[in-house]
Each structure stands twice: as structure tokens, then as C-alpha cells.
Design a protein around this motif. Structure first.
Motif, short mmCIF file in Angstrom:
data_model
loop_
_atom_site.label_atom_id
_atom_site.label_comp_id
_atom_site.label_asym_id
_atom_site.label_seq_id
_atom_site.Cartn_x
_atom_site.Cartn_y
_atom_site.Cartn_z
N ASN A 46 1.86 10.79 1.88
CA ASN A 46 1.27 10.45 0.59
C ASN A 46 1.91 9.18 0.06
O ASN A 46 2.78 8.60 0.71
N THR A 47 1.51 8.74 -1.11
CA THR A 47 2.01 7.48 -1.68
C THR A 47 3.04 7.70 -2.77
O THR A 47 3.38 6.76 -3.50
N GLN A 48 3.55 8.93 -2.89
CA GLN A 48 4.55 9.22 -3.92
C GLN A 48 5.93 8.76 -3.44
O GLN A 48 6.82 9.56 -3.17
N ARG A 49 6.07 7.40 -3.35
CA ARG A 49 7.32 6.78 -2.91
C ARG A 49 7.69 5.69 -3.90
O ARG A 49 6.84 4.86 -4.25
N PRO A 50 8.92 5.68 -4.39
CA PRO A 50 9.29 4.75 -5.47
C PRO A 50 9.11 3.28 -5.11
O PRO A 50 8.56 2.51 -5.91
N ALA A 51 9.58 2.84 -3.94
CA ALA A 51 9.45 1.43 -3.58
C ALA A 51 7.99 1.04 -3.36
O ALA A 51 7.57 -0.07 -3.73
N PHE A 52 7.21 1.94 -2.78
CA PHE A 52 5.78 1.67 -2.58
C PHE A 52 5.08 1.49 -3.93
O PHE A 52 4.27 0.57 -4.12
N GLN A 53 5.39 2.38 -4.88
CA GLN A 53 4.77 2.28 -6.20
C GLN A 53 5.18 0.99 -6.91
O GLN A 53 4.36 0.35 -7.60
N GLU A 54 6.44 0.58 -6.73
CA GLU A 54 6.90 -0.68 -7.32
C GLU A 54 6.15 -1.87 -6.71
O GLU A 54 5.74 -2.81 -7.42
N MET A 55 5.94 -1.83 -5.40
CA MET A 55 5.22 -2.91 -4.72
C MET A 55 3.78 -2.99 -5.23
O MET A 55 3.26 -4.09 -5.48
N MET A 56 3.11 -1.84 -5.38
CA MET A 56 1.74 -1.84 -5.86
C MET A 56 1.65 -2.35 -7.29
O MET A 56 0.69 -3.06 -7.66
N ALA A 57 2.66 -2.03 -8.11
CA ALA A 57 2.68 -2.53 -9.49
C ALA A 57 2.84 -4.05 -9.51
O ALA A 57 2.17 -4.76 -10.29
N ASP A 58 3.73 -4.60 -8.66
CA ASP A 58 3.90 -6.05 -8.57
C ASP A 58 2.62 -6.72 -8.08
O ASP A 58 2.27 -7.83 -8.52
N LYS A 60 -0.46 -5.69 -8.60
CA LYS A 60 -1.45 -5.71 -9.68
C LYS A 60 -1.09 -6.75 -10.74
O LYS A 60 -1.97 -7.19 -11.50
N ARG A 61 0.18 -7.13 -10.80
CA ARG A 61 0.58 -8.20 -11.73
C ARG A 61 0.41 -9.59 -11.12
O ARG A 61 0.75 -10.60 -11.74
N GLY A 62 -0.11 -9.63 -9.90
CA GLY A 62 -0.39 -10.90 -9.25
C GLY A 62 0.82 -11.57 -8.63
O GLY A 62 0.80 -12.79 -8.40
N LEU A 63 1.87 -10.81 -8.35
CA LEU A 63 3.10 -11.39 -7.82
C LEU A 63 3.14 -11.43 -6.30
O LEU A 63 4.02 -12.07 -5.72
N ILE A 64 2.22 -10.73 -5.64
CA ILE A 64 2.25 -10.60 -4.18
C ILE A 64 0.96 -11.14 -3.58
O ILE A 64 -0.14 -10.80 -4.05
N MET A 86 -6.33 -0.17 0.69
CA MET A 86 -7.02 -1.37 1.15
C MET A 86 -8.03 -1.87 0.11
O MET A 86 -8.26 -3.08 -0.01
N ASP A 87 -8.62 -0.95 -0.65
CA ASP A 87 -9.51 -1.37 -1.74
C ASP A 87 -8.73 -2.19 -2.77
O ASP A 87 -9.24 -3.21 -3.28
N ILE A 88 -7.52 -1.73 -3.07
CA ILE A 88 -6.68 -2.46 -4.03
C ILE A 88 -6.27 -3.81 -3.46
O ILE A 88 -6.29 -4.84 -4.16
N PHE A 89 -5.91 -3.84 -2.17
CA PHE A 89 -5.55 -5.11 -1.53
C PHE A 89 -6.70 -6.11 -1.64
O PHE A 89 -6.50 -7.29 -1.97
N THR A 90 -7.92 -5.63 -1.35
CA THR A 90 -9.10 -6.51 -1.39
C THR A 90 -9.37 -6.99 -2.81
O THR A 90 -9.70 -8.16 -3.03
#
Length: 497
Positions: A46-58, A60-64, A86-90
Motif C-alpha cells: 500500500n502507499t501508507q509510507r511516510p517518505a512516499f507521502q512526503e514525495m507525493m506532497a512535494d 503536488k507543490r510542483g517541486l518534482i 500514475m494518474d497523479i504523475f500525468t
């Protein structure tokens, strides 16, 4: 900014380390600056991982702008999670790169290949889960030690079972005696979990240095680890729908039992014992089967520890009901009064019953005692029922009867899928087994009849009633009386005889 994501659930020699993953990902960047996100000890299910969630938040802020992983299954092993990711990545225009599979997410073919790989990643995860569950189930059926907290009363000792080095429970004499005392106390009709806790506390008895709690008492009284399992225990679990791993003849009143979930992995388990596996354990039990079953029946269906109210004012408690509403009559003894009153509990709680009026407990007790003496006068002597403890011959016959019934049940299930020829053979075999079953039943009936004849008669005299203890009076009442209903104008007794 580019991002490197690395994950490792378990640090093993055959698993690539976090540091190696990061090094390979940096090689892919050719010296470009990046930020590293690391999840140690987290599964990819699953995606309940702290570093993964931090990466997804960054993200969405346009940092990656690009995410690089060593391998696809490092970021996800779930088709649903990967598709959402992948939908979020796109949506945010982020490129995804796997250094091992070399995917190009900018093309339809690359995205399709990515989805195919994630299907196999999820298949691998589920295969591993099933393999682990099957291995656990297989080991448990062989009576091997499966880990977990060592139960009170035992310690671990090395053992070899079926050529496999394992561990088994070994009784700790002082703790074992405490376990037996707990069962002896709870076997008394009016004893509750709280009574046992108070008794242990008053005698300075602790649970390995900690005070006893009612929940721990309940755990001990429900656990088959402590029973000296005989055929009656086999029959109890079998009737409750448990899967019996051992043959009935193996239940000789010595070994304890393990009770495990079945091998269906993550499947939901039915309530109670249905579908669970009962396996004879290599260690010796501490509590006789009849005492264990008596206690187990007493706390059966107890979902949580609840306080119990003990009878203290009348030996009719538990038997005496309001004739109008069927609720129990409580015996109250008020200060300054020499008399005891029987009051409808429904009237006391909700005022929805008029009750039987003013009823004195002493008057009802005398009436019940007179009726009890009249009833028993019809039976000058009573022969006790044969003891539930089986003789060796009866135990062998009962085990044979159980095996025959299991064979018949198995053949009956196979008959639904059989062709005409096979069905004929199955019917013949069932008729043969049924004949053997009837013969065994007749032998058991003769043994029971002979045991009843040889049992000494018990005189049914109540001439010394006043010398009996409170608990003795309650037990005698329970033997012969089902219910006592008190109406405003009469008392109705329902007998067991």
C-alpha cells in the motif's frame, strides 16, 4: 528537481540494500541534483509510507519533475495504487523512470508495459503471502512451535518433532499449580473472574510479578493449551465445527492442544470455533478434561469480562422468576427488618410490571422445600447416571464410531459428483459402514446399561436440610428444579424430573 525513491521492507542478504538502490538511481541522473526519499521497513502493498507521502506532497507543490526508482516494485506492488499514482504523475507532468526496466512513460506502449509489469509485481507479492501462510499452516498441523507469547504455567524447552528442531512447552511447577487453582475456583457455580482475581490478590499471587486482571483469567480459562485432552474434548471441538487434525484415538487425556486459524490466508474467519484447526500439542496438559469443559461451557459466548452478581440472600436465586413478566425476583434484606423480600427486577428497573405483590423469601423457601420433599418421596432411591469418564473399551468404541461417521460423511459428499457406476459403489460402502456403526452403538448401549446397574444407589433424603451449607442447598435445588414462578396468588414449580 529530480527525486530518488528507495524502499526496503526487510534487510536480508538476498535483497538489494537502500544504499545500492540510491547509487544506481544517481548513476541514471548523470550527476544532476536530486532529493532522496527513503522508506525503511515498509511493504509495497500500500502507499501508507511516510517518505512516499512526503514525495507525493512535494510533487503536488510542483517541486518534482522526475521520479527515479531502482525497480518498479520498490514504489508499488498494487495495481490499484500504481494506477492512481500514475494518474497523479500525468496530471502534474512528472516523468517516471525505472533504472532496471527502462520504461518510457511518455508513450502508450511504455505505459502499457508498465501496467503489465505491475500486474506481475502484485502477483509476486500475493504468491509470497500465500507461500508464507501455507508454510505456517503446514508447520502448525505438525504440532511445531509457532512462536508467540509463552502462556502462563509453561516455559519453552528445546525439542525435536518429526525430525525438525523446534521448541515445546514445559510446565513450571509453581505456575502450573496456580493455573489448576484458577480452574478449580471457576468450576464452582457462583465463582466469577473477579472472585478469582480477589482471591489471588489476597494470597499475594501475581502473574510473573504483575497483578492479575480479569481479562488474563478469561484467556487462561478459554485456552485449550491447558486441557488434558481426551475423547470428550475431541467431541466438543468437533461439534463446534473445528477441523480435527489428529485421529480420535490420539486423545488419551494427556496432551494439551493448539487451536489455529485455518490455512485460507486472509480469509475472514467465522465466529467461534468453526473452521479453526485443533492439533494435539507435544506438551502435557495441566487440567483434567471434565474440569476444563465445565469451565469452557460456563464462559462460552462471553464476549467480554462482565461483573457477575453472586447469590447471597436466598438459595432460590437463579431459579425464581416473576410469574407475570418472567423476570428474575431479587431477594432484598433491608436494614432494621428481620425479613427478606422477593422483588420483581423489571418492576424495580422500569416499573413496567406490577409484580407478585409482597412476597417473603422465607415463606417461598419453606414452600419449595416441602414440595421438594414430596417430590422426592416418590423416588425412595435414585441411581446416579454413569460417570462421563469412559472406560478404555467405551473410549475405543466411541473413537471407532466417530471414524465411521466421518467416513460416511465423506462418501456422502463425494456422491454428489459421482457417475452412476461410482455411485453404486459408494452406496454399497455406505450401507456397510452404517451396519458397522449400528453394531458399535449397540455395544456402547450395553456398556452404559451395565455401568448404570453397577452404580451404587443414592438415598434421596432431605432430613438434614438445615445442616447443609448455602451452596449445597443451591446445588440440590439446581438438580431437581428448572424454574420457580411466583404469581400474586400462587407459586408454580417446573421440575426437571
Amino acid at each position: 528537481m529530480d527525486a530518488i525513491y528507495a524502499r526496503q521492507s526487510v534487510d536480508r542478504s538476498d535483497s538489494i540494500s537502500i544504499e545500492s538502490q540510491i547509487e544506481l538511481c544517481r548513476y541514471e541522473l548523470r550527476g544532476q541534483p536530486s532529493k532522496t526519499y527513503i522508506d525503511r521497513g515498509y511493504s509495497g502493498k500500500n502507499t501508507q509510507r511516510p517518505a512516499f507521502q512526503e514525495m507525493m506532497a512535494d510533487m503536488k507543490r510542483g517541486l518534482i519533475g522526475k521520479v527515479i526508482v531502482y525497480k518498479l516494485d520498490r514504489i508499488s506492488r498494487s495495481i490499484l495504487d500504481f494506477s492512481s499514482m500514475m494518474d497523479i504523475f500525468t496530471r502534474y507532468g512528472v516523468e517516471f523512470v525505472s533504472t532496471t526496466e527502462k520504461f518510457d512513460t511518455s508513450s502508450p506502449i511504455g505505459r502499457a508495459m508498465l501496467n503489465i509489469c505491475i500486474v506481475f509485481a502484485q502477483l509476486e507479492r500475493e504468491t509470497i503471502q500465500k507461500r508464507v501462510a501455507d508454510a505456517y499452516f503446514s508447520r502448525s498441523r505438525k504440532s511445531l512451535y509457532m512462536g508467540g507469547r509463552v502462556p502462563f504455567g509453561y516455559r519453552l524447552a528445546p525439542a525435536v518433532i518429526g525430525g525438525v528442531k523446534t521448541s515445546m512447552y514445559e510446565a513450571v511447577p509453581q505456575e502450573a499449580e496456580i493455573v489448576r487453582a484458577i480452574y478449580r475456583l471457576y468450576a464452582q457455580p457462583e465463582c466469577s473472574y473477579g472472585d478469582i482475581v480477589r482471591t489471588l490478590h489476597a494470597n499475594g499471587v501475581t502473574k510473573r510479578g504483575k497483578p492479575w486482571e480479569r481479562s488474563r483469567i478469561a484467556d487462561i480459562l478459554r485456552s485449550p493449551i491447558y486441557v488434558q485432552a481426551d475423547l470428550s474434548v475431541y467431541q466438543f471441538f468437533s461439534q463446534q465445527g473445528a477441523v480435527m487434525v489428529n485421529d480420535p484415538s490420539d486423545f488419551i487425556g494427556v496432551n494439551g492442544c493448539y487451536c489455529y486459524r485455518n490455512g485460507d490466508g486472509g480469509q475472514a474467519q467465522p465466529p467461534g470455533l468453526a473452521g479453526r484447526c485443533l492439533v494435539l500439542a507435544p506438551h502435557a496438559g495441566l487440567v483434567p478434561a471434565d474440569t476444563w469443559l465445565q469451565c469452557r461451557q460456563k464462559n462460552w459466548n462471553t464476549g467480554q469480562v462482565q461483573p457477575r452478581q453472586k447469590a447471597k440472600n436466598t438459595w432460590l436465586a437463579g431459579k425464581i422468576k416473576c410469574g407475570l413478566c418472567g423476570y428474575a425476583l431479587a431477594c432484598k434484606h433491608y436494614a432494621g427488618s428481620q425479613r427478606r423480600y422477593l422483588l420483581c427486577t423489571r418492576r424495580m428497573d422500569a416499573k413496567t410490571c406490577s409484580g407478585p405483590g409482597t412476597v417473603y423469601a422465607g415463606d417461598v423457601e419453606r414452600l419449595v422445600l416441602d414440595e421438594l420433599q414430596k417430590k422426592l418421596a416418590l423416588f425412595p432411591v435414585l441411581h446416579p447416571r454413569p460417570s462421563p469418564a469412559l472406560s478404555p473399551e467405551a473410549a475405543a468404541l466411541t473413537a471407532q464410531l466417530t471414524r465411521l461417521e466421518q467416513e460416511i460423511d465423506g462418501l456422502t459428499q463425494r456422491a454428489a459428483l459421482a457417475n452412476d457406476t461410482l455411485l453404486g459403489y459408494i452406496n454399497q460402502k455406505i450401507l456397510q459402514l452404517d451396519g458397522e456403526k449400528q453394531t458399535v452403538r449397540q455395544k456402547l448401549a450395553r456398556l452404559e446399561k451395565n455401568a448404570a446397574k453397577s452404580a451404587p444407589p443414592i438415598a434421596c433424603r432431605l432430613s438434614r436440610w438445615e445442616e447443609l451449607s448455602f451452596e449445597d442447598k443451591r446445588q440440590i435445588t439446581g438438580l431437581f428444579i428448572q424454574t420457580i414462578r411466583v404469581f400474586p396468588d400462587r407459586v408454580q414449580i417446573q421440575w426437571k424430573l
